[in-house]
Design a protein around this motif. Structure first.
Motif, PDB file in Angstrom:
ATOM      1  N   ASP A 294      17.895 -18.881  -2.547  1.00  0.00           N
ATOM      2  CA  ASP A 294      18.914 -17.951  -3.022  1.00  0.00           C
ATOM      3  C   ASP A 294      19.590 -18.427  -4.299  1.00  0.00           C
ATOM      4  O   ASP A 294      19.877 -17.633  -5.199  1.00  0.00           O
ATOM      5  N   HIS A 295      19.861 -19.748  -4.393  1.00  0.00           N
ATOM      6  CA  HIS A 295      20.608 -20.234  -5.555  1.00  0.00           C
ATOM      7  C   HIS A 295      19.775 -20.151  -6.830  1.00  0.00           C
ATOM      8  O   HIS A 295      20.315 -19.947  -7.921  1.00  0.00           O
ATOM      9  N   ILE A 296      18.450 -20.262  -6.701  1.00  0.00           N
ATOM     10  CA  ILE A 296      17.585 -20.152  -7.878  1.00  0.00           C
ATOM     11  C   ILE A 296      17.491 -18.704  -8.329  1.00  0.00           C
ATOM     12  O   ILE A 296      17.566 -18.401  -9.532  1.00  0.00           O
ATOM     13  N   ARG A 297      17.356 -17.810  -7.388  1.00  0.00           N
ATOM     14  CA  ARG A 297      17.322 -16.387  -7.737  1.00  0.00           C
ATOM     15  C   ARG A 297      18.627 -15.955  -8.392  1.00  0.00           C
ATOM     16  O   ARG A 297      18.637 -15.232  -9.391  1.00  0.00           O
ATOM     17  N   LEU A 298      19.741 -16.413  -7.842  1.00  0.00           N
ATOM     18  CA  LEU A 298      21.048 -16.034  -8.382  1.00  0.00           C
ATOM     19  C   LEU A 298      21.243 -16.592  -9.791  1.00  0.00           C
ATOM     20  O   LEU A 298      21.748 -15.902 -10.687  1.00  0.00           O
ATOM     21  N   LEU A 299      20.845 -17.841  -9.995  1.00  0.00           N
ATOM     22  CA  LEU A 299      20.949 -18.445 -11.318  1.00  0.00           C
ATOM     23  C   LEU A 299      20.118 -17.673 -12.339  1.00  0.00           C
ATOM     24  O   LEU A 299      20.574 -17.393 -13.451  1.00  0.00           O
ATOM     25  N   LEU A 300      18.903 -17.315 -11.952  1.00  0.00           N
ATOM     26  CA  LEU A 300      18.035 -16.548 -12.844  1.00  0.00           C
ATOM     27  C   LEU A 300      18.669 -15.218 -13.223  1.00  0.00           C
ATOM     28  O   LEU A 300      18.725 -14.842 -14.407  1.00  0.00           O
ATOM     29  N   GLU A 301      19.142 -14.492 -12.226  1.00  0.00           N
ATOM     30  CA  GLU A 301      19.727 -13.175 -12.480  1.00  0.00           C
ATOM     31  C   GLU A 301      20.971 -13.275 -13.368  1.00  0.00           C
ATOM     32  O   GLU A 301      21.141 -12.488 -14.306  1.00  0.00           O
ATOM     33  N   LEU A 302      21.839 -14.235 -13.104  1.00  0.00           N
ATOM     34  CA  LEU A 302      23.047 -14.379 -13.909  1.00  0.00           C
ATOM     35  C   LEU A 302      22.718 -14.782 -15.346  1.00  0.00           C
ATOM     36  O   LEU A 302      23.345 -14.306 -16.293  1.00  0.00           O
ATOM     37  N   ALA A 303      21.727 -15.660 -15.509  1.00  0.00           N
ATOM     38  CA  ALA A 303      21.348 -16.095 -16.853  1.00  0.00           C
ATOM     39  C   ALA A 303      20.795 -14.928 -17.666  1.00  0.00           C
ATOM     40  O   ALA A 303      21.137 -14.749 -18.840  1.00  0.00           O
ATOM     41  N   LEU A 304      19.948 -14.115 -17.051  1.00  0.00           N
ATOM     42  CA  LEU A 304      19.352 -12.983 -17.763  1.00  0.00           C
ATOM     43  C   LEU A 304      20.374 -11.880 -18.017  1.00  0.00           C
ATOM     44  O   LEU A 304      20.390 -11.271 -19.101  1.00  0.00           O
ATOM     45  N   ARG A 305      21.212 -11.601 -17.040  1.00  0.00           N
ATOM     46  CA  ARG A 305      22.140 -10.467 -17.160  1.00  0.00           C
ATOM     47  C   ARG A 305      23.347 -10.774 -18.043  1.00  0.00           C
ATOM     48  O   ARG A 305      23.855  -9.876 -18.718  1.00  0.00           O
TER      49      ARG A 305
END
Length: 316
Positions: free
Chosen positions: A147-158
């Protein structure tokens, strides 16, 4: 600080190792005027320099320093070392010696003369939104992705924010009522940084993402990005595994920020100001380091010239 260090340095020509030790000790000091967030990482840059010249006195190093450094950089390059790595090694050495002069450990006349290697070419890696981005998002949605990797990815892109700002994010900085993420408040009061952080509004998708993250909030830490009830210091391994599953090569987490700026630039038909504002940086920096222009952005300009040529032909 200056007197206490210089008092311990009784040798008129201390070794480079001694000067580096004094500099690193200062960077480990949490109350230093110029605080270093990652002193261990700084120490790693000195390893090669210490092995080569650490035992030399500063006076011995000064004798022929320009030719010595130039030859060593050439040797590193021939061994396949990147230009940026060569520059970093020599740069930290110069900084340590300048620190020794400021602290009166050595005299200004003991400053060696050498040139920093030229900057390497700017990094231009970003995600192709036709193939690479879909593959990365598909891999992120798989069960193997924590979950923390997915969240980091989404926040970085968005949001286009840097990794450090995202990792420092706490739930007190997330205002779900006003739909604002206050990245500006994640910076420590005494943090000395030129890298600005900006607050980000939430659209419906980002809002849903943060609600999803809130449902997985840890009772042991207030950090938004956490793993096993602890804040994440480095997501390197997790992100690397994600990139590998997505079939992506030669990509770093900071490239997500570059990709985010490029997406804004493309979707706004080449609005550099909008892209710079999105990543909270100047237009000059956005153009030089982040925005990678896609050919289609320039199509309106080509079409405008075509229209002028068409009118000219009709007039003739």
């Amino acid at each position: 600080m200056g007197n206490s260090i210089s008092d311990r340095m009784t040798d008129a020509s201390p070794t480079l190792n001694a000067l580096i030790d004094a500099y690193v000790a200062e960077k480990h000091n949490p109350h230093a005027e110029r605080r270093c967030k990652w002193p261990k990482s700084l120490e790693a840059h000195f390893v090669a320099v210490r092995a080569l010249w650490g035992a030399m006195t500063i006076d011995a190093f000064c004798d022929g320093s320009k030719a010595r450094v130039k030859a060593q950089v050439q040797a590193w390059r021939e061994a396949g070392l990147r230009q940026s790595t060569c520059r970093k090694r020599i740069s930290v050495l110069r900084t340590a010696i300048r620190f020794a002069i400021e602290e009166e450990i050595i005299k200004p006349g003991q400053m060696p003369v050498f040139k920093l290697p030229a900057n390497g070419p700017p990094r231009e890696r970003f995600l192709d939104d036709e193939k690479e981005l879909p593959a990365l998002l598909y891999a992120a949605d798989e069960l193997e992705t924590p979950d923390h990797i997915r969240l980091l990815l989404e926040l970085a892109l968005r949001t286009g924010q840097r990794r450090g700002a995202i990792l420092a994010l706490r739930w007190e900085h997330v205002d779900l009522d006003k739909r604002v993420i206050r990245f500006r408040d994640t910076e420590d009061a005494d943090e000395r940084s030129k890298k600005r952080r900006g607050n980000k509004p939430m659209d419906d998708d980002l809002y849903k993402l943060m609600v999803w993250a809130l449902a997985r909030r840890s009772d042991e830490t207030d950090h938004v990005i956490h793993w096993r009830d602890k804040p994440v210091r480095s997501p390197y391994a997790g992100m690397r595994a994600l990139y590998k599953r997505a079939g992506l090569t030669a990509i770093h987490t900071h490239d997500l920020r570059r990709s985010s700026a490029t997406f804004v630039h493309t979707e706004t038909k080449g609005d550099l100001k909008a892209a710079a504002s999105h990543i909270v940086d100047t237009e000059a920096t956005a153009r030089k380091h982040y925005v990678q222009e896609v050919e289609s952005v320039h199509l309106p300009a080509i079409e405008a010239v075509s229209a002028v040529l068409a009118r000219a032909r009709k007039a003739g």
